[in-house]
Design an enzyme around this catalytic site. Structure first.
Site, PDB file in Angstrom:
ATOM      1  N   CYS A 336       0.832  -1.210   0.000  1.00 32.71           N
ATOM      2  CA  CYS A 336       0.000   0.000   0.000  1.00 32.71           C
ATOM      3  C   CYS A 336       0.865   1.258   0.000  1.00 32.71           C
ATOM      4  CB  CYS A 336      -0.948   0.000   1.195  1.00 32.71           C
ATOM      5  SG  CYS A 336      -0.116  -0.062   2.795  1.00 32.71           S
ATOM      6  N   HIS A 848      -1.241   1.606   7.508  1.00 33.11           N
ATOM      7  CA  HIS A 848      -1.778   1.437   6.160  1.00 33.11           C
ATOM      8  C   HIS A 848      -1.775   2.776   5.430  1.00 33.11           C
ATOM      9  CE1 HIS A 848      -4.100  -0.095   2.867  1.00 33.11           C
ATOM     10  NE2 HIS A 848      -5.087   0.752   3.088  1.00 33.11           N
TER      11      HIS A 848
END
Length: 910
Positions: A336, A848
């Protein structure tokens, strides 16, 4: 509220703290070596764990913050005054009241961070501690496999939280279920909750309240099905006829796998953290409700036999969207960080146009600093796929392979810093596309008093002569850097290019401290030294920072003291003294002493002077404390005479001798020194120079007073002893800024503010011929078309890793930096508009990344969360997760256009 037992077990009452430490350490070592999928770990509050660690290590000398694993923490430092902890109390990890829906179980807070709020303990360690101390509640979590190869182990602290909606009746229920559970298990639990028969039910991926996929592959995991945190699952109740008419939704259900004990929310990224266990086993982190977005990743991929590099041939869940430029990127396992950065670059209009046209003629195939064009080709191919028709997510495997080849630090499937990747990409693409095939050697000239404009243009021309690419055209600017030597006042001015600005945030975890350093051997004048230390650190952190800053020799050590009213208030010898006991308006001194002498006492030289105009001959009571005490060491093994004291003091004061005295050949008279004996009587050291001094047996210090008469002050420049700087001096501007919300302008001002260089970056002064802690001042000079701003949320040091969650109020429109540009010849207003940014959620090791991007053609904002893309409102763009900001210059036709007039403002086109 979940019941918390506070009784403390007496099972370990016969064990000493050290014995407890050894037992837990041995259990932890065994558990860490044998961790496997399916194991159970337990959350324990960081507050209780920290108390226990300090309790069992109270006599150990090591550094607690250096411990990177559970067993190492069991050998870490503590304090010597802590009592044995009471029962384990995990109540601060859970909500005060349990959910009305019992299917969700005991709910822990959504925003917990590993290492800050909790620690993960193996089953065996938890059992032993719980046997000794009792308490609770018990918060068990399972170990799952993750990553591209499914070989990385991660504790799923936050399993999926799903909203089940039964139609047509409309009943709702919230459940927690592991992302590794199958669709079959989700189907079975839905039937159990709503008291339905299997043949009556179809379940649908109801993401965004739309039917996206019929979930009828009972063996497929929820992770493989791309089910996201907090999304809806439609439980559709059908009669027999409808079931057949729908193509056989399901007539019977085979359940595979057993029902495992449920935990609580989704894994964001499996990766190492500061409290990792078994070399990479760490907590998974899920979405916070406050983020109002789905943070769910580690996208499962098709098997190699079905994979295709063609974006249109990849099997996957379609991205929700219908407009060009809304193609997602599959998460290959902790990628990510890469996906978010790529999307921001891909949606930079200048790059989108450039790489969709024929850019091959600009590839520099021979540049030894580049990647022989391979990185540019891989990026260009990926960009074209992301802008091609269709909405199937793209698997960026070819690009990641090239990335790993040329930047091994990004190989594998660990989490990385997206800003570090962005910096590499911009630099690598520049070198691959550098239009300069043969770089000329150019030696920069000193400014030599020339106008800044002339020098800046010369520096820029020299830079362009060696660096000319689309990256330079779009992203590179220039700033003015001014260095001033603190000793000789030499000024050095350079004009350097920049690709992005890294702006500091107002850190709540560090503080700047100024200490005045004195030498005991008379080798140098005292000087102020400014260092940055952990705000909650200890004196050892300050000593360590000063050691590097003042270039301490291997045979020297620092003695740190606090000065108050011209006297030594206290010796800060204990390395565990908290820095919080030192206030910003205190005065600190560090004395350089020898560490070769073993058995020593301190010689403290205290200064006194009379009132101005008073006679040089006055009684002891007429002298007042003055200046800063000096300290040296005396060996207790040697006989010390009064003459020895005279010699030592003269050596300590020698750097302050005035030049006319130093150049004089006349012998310097003895100093008016007085020694305080054990009876507090004053002994005149001018008399009987050969007489041996009896060192005090009960005191660690020998007090010597020197009385500064007017005649003596004419021989020594004692202003060095006066006006010690405070530990930290607040100016009026700083006070005002501290009372206002943190804005992007405040961060920019902090970046441009004059400040001393950090010790590891000390400047070599060409005039002094020595490294100096010079003051540095930056000014913006030339701004790029695209201004990339990095908010420095992450801080790293030997003893501390931390992420700042500070909310920065950054402008989306009309980011006006006109007043921060030092080049006044440019009369145009410098206005920028935000069009993209990356976000980081969660902790440093297991967070994230996502991106928020504005499609300029639509004038709409979208959230790019790996393969999932969804529209968002402009007001939702701002959050404390914002990490790297992308601004695009707004061209003004009228340099004097007011802030309220937008008719003459358009995006510049190159």
């Amino acid at each position: 509220m979940a019941e918390v037992s506070m009784c403390s077990s007496s099972s370990s009452s016969e064990l000493t703290p050290d014995e407890e430490r050894i037992v837990i350490r041995d259990i932890a070592l065994t558990a860490e070596a044998n961790s496997k999928e399916g194991d159970t770990f337990y959350l324990i509050t960081q507050r209780w764990w920290q108390h226990w660690i300090e309790y069992v290590n109270r006599d150990e000398p090591n550094n607690l913050n250096d411990a990177s694993s559970l067993s190492e923490h069991c050998d870490s430092v503590g304090t010597s005054t802590l009592k044995r902890p009471s029962g384990i109390d995990n109540s601060d990890l859970i909500y005060d009241a349990t959910s009305e829906d019992s299917n969700a179980g005991t709910e822990i807070h959504d925003t917990l961070l590993e290492g800050r709020d909790y620690v993960l303990l193996p089953h065996e360690v938890w059992n032993q501690l719980h046997t000794w101390y009792g308490g609770g509640p018990t918060l068990a979590r399972k170990v799952i496999s993750s990553g591209l190869s499914q070989t990385e182990l991660t504790v799923e602290v936050y399993p999926l939280r799903l909203q089940l909606l039964m139609m047509p009746k409309g009943d709702r229920s919230t459940i927690r279920i592991s992302k590794k559970e199958t669709i079959g298990e989700l189907h079975r639990r839905a039937c159990e909750i709503f008291d339905l028969k299997a043949e009556q039910v179809c379940i649908w991926d109801f993401y965004g309240r739309q039917k996206h996929a019929l979930m009828n592959d009972m063996d497929k995991t929820l992770d493989d099905a791309n089910v996201q945190m907090d999304q809806d699952i439609l439980v559709e109740v059908l009669n027999h006829a409808n079931a057949i008419g729908s193509g056989g939704c399901m007539s019977s259900v085979q359940y595979n796998g057993s029902l495992e004990k449920e935990a609580t929310s989704i894994l964001v990224e499996p990766s190492k953290s500061s409290l990792s266990i078994a070399g990479g086993l760490s907590a998974s982190k899920g979405a916070s409700k406050s983020y109002n977005t789905e943070i769910a990743q580690s996208q499962s991929l098709p098997s190699p036999a079905r994979e295709s590099d063609n974006a249109h041939g990849i099997v996957g869940v379609s991205t929700r969207g219908s407009t060009g430029g809304l193609t997602g990127l599959l998460n290959l396992g902790n990628t990510c960080f890469m996906n978010s950065a790529i999307q921001c670059l891909v949606h930079t209009p200048e790059f989108a146009r450039y790489f969709r046209e024929d850019y091959h003629q600009e590839i520099n195939w021979q540049n030894p600093l580049g990647m022989v064009g391979e990185l540019a080709l891989a990026f260009g191919e990926l960009l074209r796929k992301l802008w091609a028709p269709g909405r199937t997510p793209v698997a960026p495997r070819p690009f990641k392979a090239k990335l790993a080849r040329f930047a091994p630090q990004f190989s594998g499937y660990n989490q990385h810093d997206s800003q570090e990747l962005l910096a590499f990409l911009l630099d690598g693409l520049h070198e691959d596309l550098n239009r300069v095939k043969h770089k000329p050697y150019i030696k920069s000239r000193d400014a030599d008093g020339r106008p800044d404009e002339e020098v800046a243009d010369e520096y820029w021309a020299n830079h362009i002569a060696r660096n000319d690419s689309i990256i330079v055209d779009v992203c590179q600017g220039q700033y003015k850097s001014t260095l001033v030597c603190p000793v000789c006042n030499k000024v050095s001015v350079t004009f350097d290019p920049f690709m992005y600005l890294s702006l500091p945030l107002q850190s709540t975890t560090t503080r700047t401290m100024t200490v005045t350093v004195f030498t005991c051997d008379g080798s140098a004048l005292p000087y102020a030294c400014t260092v940055t230390v952990p705000k909650q650190g200890r004196c050892r952190d300050l000593i360590q920072a000063l050691t590097g800053a003042c270039s301490l020799k291997h045979n020297e050590k620092l003695l740190l003291v606090e000065i108050h009213n011209h006297l030594i208030q206290r010796f800060l010898e204990d390395p565990l003294i908290s820095l919080s006991t030192i206030k910003d308006d205190d005065h600190l001194v560090a004395y350089k002493t020898s560490k070769l002498l073993k058995k020593t006492k301190y010689l403290q030289l205290m200064h006194r002077h009379g009132e101005q105009g008073a006679s040089d001959k006055q009684t002891s009571s007429g002298w007042k404390p003055y200046g800063t005490p000096l300290v040296s060491l005396i060996s207790c093994d040697d006989e010390i005479t009064r003459g020895n004291i005279q010699t030592m003091v003269q050596k300590m004061l020698s750097p302050m001798l005035r030049n006319d005295v130093t150049n004089s050949k006349a012998a310097l008279p003895k100093l008016p020194l007085q020694l305080v004996d054990e009876n507090n009587a004053f002994i005149d050291l001018l008399m009987e120079q050969e007489k041996i001094i009896k060192l005090p047996s009960t005191s660690t210090a020998i007090l010597i007073y020197i009385d500064w008469s007017q005649n003596l002050l004419e021989k020594y420049d004692t202003h060095y002893l006066e006006n010690l700087p405070e530990v930290f001096k607040y100016g009026p501007v700083t006070k005002k800024a501290r009372s206002e919300p943190l804005s992007l302008y405040t961060c920019l001002e902090a970046f441009l503010r004059e400040e001393p260089l950090v010790p590891e970056d000390m400047w070599y002064c060409p005039q002094c011929k020595e490294r100096r802690q010079a003051s540095k001042k930056l000014d913006l000079w030339r701004l790029p078309e695209v201004l990339v701003i990095h908010l420095k949320r992450f801080s790293y040091s030997r003893s501390m890793k931390h992420k700042l969650e500070t909310f920065v109020n950054f402008p989306v429109h009309d980011f006006d930096v006109t007043h921060y540009v030092a080049n006044k010849n440019n009369s145009q207003r410098q206005l920028y508009e935000l069009y993209a940014l990356t976000n980081h959620y969660g902790s440093m090791g297991s967070g994230h990344y996502t991106a928020h991007i504005k499609l300029l053609d639509e004038n709409k904002w979208y959230s790019f969360d790996d393969s999932h893309i969804s529209p968002i409102n402009e007001e939702d763009v701002k959050s404390s997760a914002a990490y790297v900001l992308f601004y695009r210059r707004v061209k003004t036709e009228d340099a004097n256009v007011s802030n309220g007039v937008q008719d003459n403002i358009v995006f510049s086109q190159k």
